[in-house]
Design a protein around this motif. Structure first.
Motif, short mmCIF file in Angstrom:
data_model
loop_
_atom_site.label_atom_id
_atom_site.label_comp_id
_atom_site.label_asym_id
_atom_site.label_seq_id
_atom_site.Cartn_x
_atom_site.Cartn_y
_atom_site.Cartn_z
N ILE A 239 0.87 -1.18 0.00
CA ILE A 239 0.00 0.00 0.00
C ILE A 239 0.91 1.23 0.00
N LEU A 240 0.78 2.01 -1.04
CA LEU A 240 1.50 3.28 -1.12
C LEU A 240 0.58 4.37 -0.61
N ARG A 241 1.00 5.05 0.42
CA ARG A 241 0.16 6.04 1.09
C ARG A 241 0.77 7.43 0.94
N ASP A 242 -0.02 8.37 0.46
CA ASP A 242 0.45 9.74 0.29
C ASP A 242 -0.53 10.68 0.98
N THR A 243 -0.01 11.51 1.85
CA THR A 243 -0.84 12.45 2.61
C THR A 243 -0.32 13.87 2.44
N ASN A 244 -1.17 14.81 2.80
CA ASN A 244 -0.82 16.22 2.66
C ASN A 244 0.37 16.60 3.53
N GLY B 109 4.64 -2.64 3.33
CA GLY B 109 4.84 -3.90 2.62
C GLY B 109 3.71 -4.88 2.86
N PRO B 110 3.70 -6.00 2.11
CA PRO B 110 2.65 -7.01 2.26
C PRO B 110 2.62 -7.65 3.64
N ASP B 111 3.69 -7.51 4.42
CA ASP B 111 3.70 -8.03 5.79
C ASP B 111 3.22 -7.01 6.81
N GLY B 112 2.74 -5.87 6.33
CA GLY B 112 2.23 -4.85 7.24
C GLY B 112 3.29 -3.96 7.84
N GLN B 113 4.54 -4.14 7.44
CA GLN B 113 5.62 -3.34 8.01
C GLN B 113 5.97 -2.17 7.11
N ILE B 114 6.40 -1.08 7.72
CA ILE B 114 6.72 0.15 6.98
C ILE B 114 8.09 0.01 6.32
N GLU B 115 8.12 0.17 4.99
CA GLU B 115 9.38 0.06 4.27
C GLU B 115 9.99 1.42 3.95
N GLU B 116 9.15 2.40 3.73
CA GLU B 116 9.61 3.79 3.52
C GLU B 116 8.67 4.71 4.28
N ARG B 117 9.22 5.82 4.78
CA ARG B 117 8.37 6.76 5.52
C ARG B 117 8.96 8.15 5.41
N ALA B 118 8.12 9.11 5.09
CA ALA B 118 8.57 10.50 4.97
C ALA B 118 8.38 11.22 6.31
N PRO B 119 9.20 12.22 6.60
CA PRO B 119 8.99 13.01 7.81
C PRO B 119 7.69 13.79 7.74
N ARG B 120 7.11 14.07 8.90
CA ARG B 120 5.83 14.78 8.95
C ARG B 120 6.04 16.29 8.97
N PHE B 121 4.99 17.01 8.54
CA PHE B 121 4.89 18.47 8.65
C PHE B 121 6.01 19.19 7.90
N VAL B 122 6.43 18.60 6.78
CA VAL B 122 7.41 19.27 5.91
C VAL B 122 7.00 19.00 4.47
N GLN B 123 7.42 19.90 3.57
CA GLN B 123 7.28 19.63 2.14
C GLN B 123 8.41 18.70 1.74
N ALA C 247 3.86 7.04 3.52
CA ALA C 247 4.65 5.83 3.78
C ALA C 247 4.37 4.78 2.73
N LEU C 248 5.30 3.85 2.59
CA LEU C 248 5.12 2.63 1.81
C LEU C 248 5.05 1.47 2.80
#
Length: 512
Positions: free
Chosen positions: A440-445, A453-467, A450-451
């Motif tokens: 699941i690729l997730r994109d928020t404002n 994986g199929p095992d439910g674990q976070i593979e990539e994650r962006a910092p919050r409250f920044v562009q 975050a990305l």
């Protein structure tokens, strides 16, 4: 029954003490969810509830469930206050009152569940322990479906990184919840049996619990879906647009320029993803923006973005959808089906519109999209999008993910500021990835992008409250998990079977 047997575990005599512990039990469940992730507190909270309810007459269980709900939703769903007060332009006293009404209303679900529990069990307290997992799961399922549903704070979600995670792809979050509730009830029963010198019964209950928990890590090794050999490259843009500026026409040009700037250098990725309503005006007004995007996209690139969608009814009335569209080397439009009350539509609109600013939020006149919509096409793959709150519905996600290779979730969690809401939201996304064994690729404002994986674990994650942008690769998959085939029916059938079995025979003597 001898006095020693009646009071193997001393009852609480103080009504205030019971209320306090019920609030504690609800709060303990909140602590099982992100960001705390203290999943062992889940069964402990159930055992605490069993101790309190064991000695109470059936008529008192409605209040028992209500106070527990106040503890759970008063802490776990407290993030609604941010939306009402900060972004709903509502005074502090009124915000507190509306939040209190929201929590009190949600607490009616566990109150009615506990009331039904008492009615079904009658005075037989042994039967109460047998019934609890069944009525709990049925109550949770109803909470996710009555009116628009509130499928949040399901206890099983806390196990996405816990020992019971292996059960999720097989029978879903409700089955995991059932196991946790059964565990708490069995722990209480085992301790009570131990106090009564019933060592074989106590050991048998603990052994049964261990078997179910120890099987789960073995189930986690089963790969129900098969990844393709070639990955998909992606970029997810996080614009960090302040919520108070989101729908202000003066800042429209700035928002669009920010997303173009963030995507600069990434126009040749396989997938470019922008979040919910990244283009904050309807598609029929956004033609020049869409044309500019098409000119910049590489020949094998698909851009997927959130955008309001304007159309007309058969009678010529304006209709607006909260939508997501694909363009470039892909196509399709999806209209959100699960709308958020007051944020995207106003219940009882004729009476509530204009009373306070919270009932007149920008873009709170969306219409839900039709059922059975087709997935988006992104390159050679089928991709099912879910907008914001939709990802919280387990059966809805599993059903719509059947003919897809990976999933997308776009959201604007700026509504909830620095509260628990966005963190819980990401944990829910992780459970949906685990249930479907799909990326699941997730994109928020403004986070959490975050990305998963199929095992439910976070593979990539962006910092919050920044562009910022998040780049990476994901692997499309084929195949279905058992949960995608059966949905929540196994958990619900087991829950109903427990109720029928408990009602059909005498399970134990009455006790106080």
């Amino acid at each position: 029954m001898p006095e020693a047997r009646q009071h193997a575990i001393p009852p609480l005599q103080s009504r205030l003490a019971r209320i306090a512990l019920l609030l504690v039990a609800g709060t303990l469940q909140t602590l099982t969810f992100s960001p705390f992730d203290a999943w062992p507190l889940g069964p402990l909270s159930i055992a605490l509830l069993c101790w309190i309810a064991w000695y109470l007459p059936s008529g008192a269980l409605f209040r028992t469930g209500w106070w527990f709900g106040i503890g759970l939703f008063g802490t776990g769903a407290s993030w609604v206050f941010v939306s009402i007060n900060t972004y709903g332009s509502t005074s502090l006293p009124l915000s507190l009152a509306l939040t209190g009404l929201f929590v009190a209303g949600l607490s009616l679900f566990p109150a009615l569940t506990f009331w039904g529990w008492g009615k079904l069990a009658g005075p037989d307290s042994i039967r109460r322990l047998w019934l609890l997992p069944g009525v709990w799961v049925i109550g949770d399922w109803l909470r996710g479906h009555v009116l628009t549903g509130f499928p949040w704070l399901y206890l099983g979600t806390s196990q996405v990184s816990g020992p019971l995670a292996g059960w999720a792809p097989i029978a879903g979050v409700h089955a995991v919840t059932l196991i946790e509730v059964a565990t708490g009830a069995a722990l209480f029963a085992a301790y009570r049996a131990y106090r009564l010198q019933q060592r074989k019964l106590s050991g048998g209950l603990v052994g049964a619990i261990l078997v179910v928990w120890l099987i789960s890590p073995l189930l986690s090794r089963i790969q129900w879906t098969k990844p393709e050999s070639q990955p998909i490259s992606f970029v997810a843009a996080q614009g960090d647009v302040p919520q108070l500026m989101k729908w202000d026409p003066k800042f429209l040009s700035r928002q669009i320029k920010d997303y173009f700037h963030l995507t600069e250098g990434h126009w040749n990725k396989d997938l470019v993803l922008w979040p919910e309503t990244a283009i904050p005006l309807p598609q029929d007004d956004a033609g020049p923006i869409i044309d500019d995007i098409r000119q910049l996209l590489g020949p094998n690139t698909t851009l997927v973005t959130g955008i309001p969608w304007h159309t007309y009814s058969d009678t010529g009335q304006d209709i607006y959808h909260n939508s997501i569209m694909a363009m470039g080397d892909g196509s399709g439009v999806y209209h959100k089906q699960k709308l958020v009350p007051f944020g995207e539509y106003v219940p009882l609109e004729h009476w509530l519109r204009g009373l306070i600013a919270f009932f007149d939020l920008p873009m709170s006149e969306f219409t839900k999209g039709p059922a059975h919509q087709e997935p988006l096409t992104v390159g050679a793959h089928k991709v099912m999008p879910f907008i914001c709150y939709e990802i919280a519905y387990p059966d809805f996600v599993a059903h719509n993910a059947e003919h897809t290779n990976y999933l997308i979730n776009i959201s604007n969690d700026a509504w909830f500021g620095h509260s628990l809401g966005p963190l819980q939201h990401l944990q829910i996304v992780r459970m949906r990835a685990l249930e479907t064994q799909r990326y699941i690729l997730r994109d928020t404002n403004n986070g959490i992008t975050a990305l998963v994986g199929p095992d439910g674990q976070i593979e990539e994650r962006a910092p919050r409250f920044v562009q910022t942008v998040m780049t990476g690769k994901l692997y499309p998959v084929t195949g279905l998990t058992p949960f995608m085939r059966w949905g929540s029916w196994p958990a619900l059938i087991i829950g109903l079977a427990l109720i029928v079995l408990a009602r059909s025979r005498k399970l134990g003597p009455e006790s106080s």
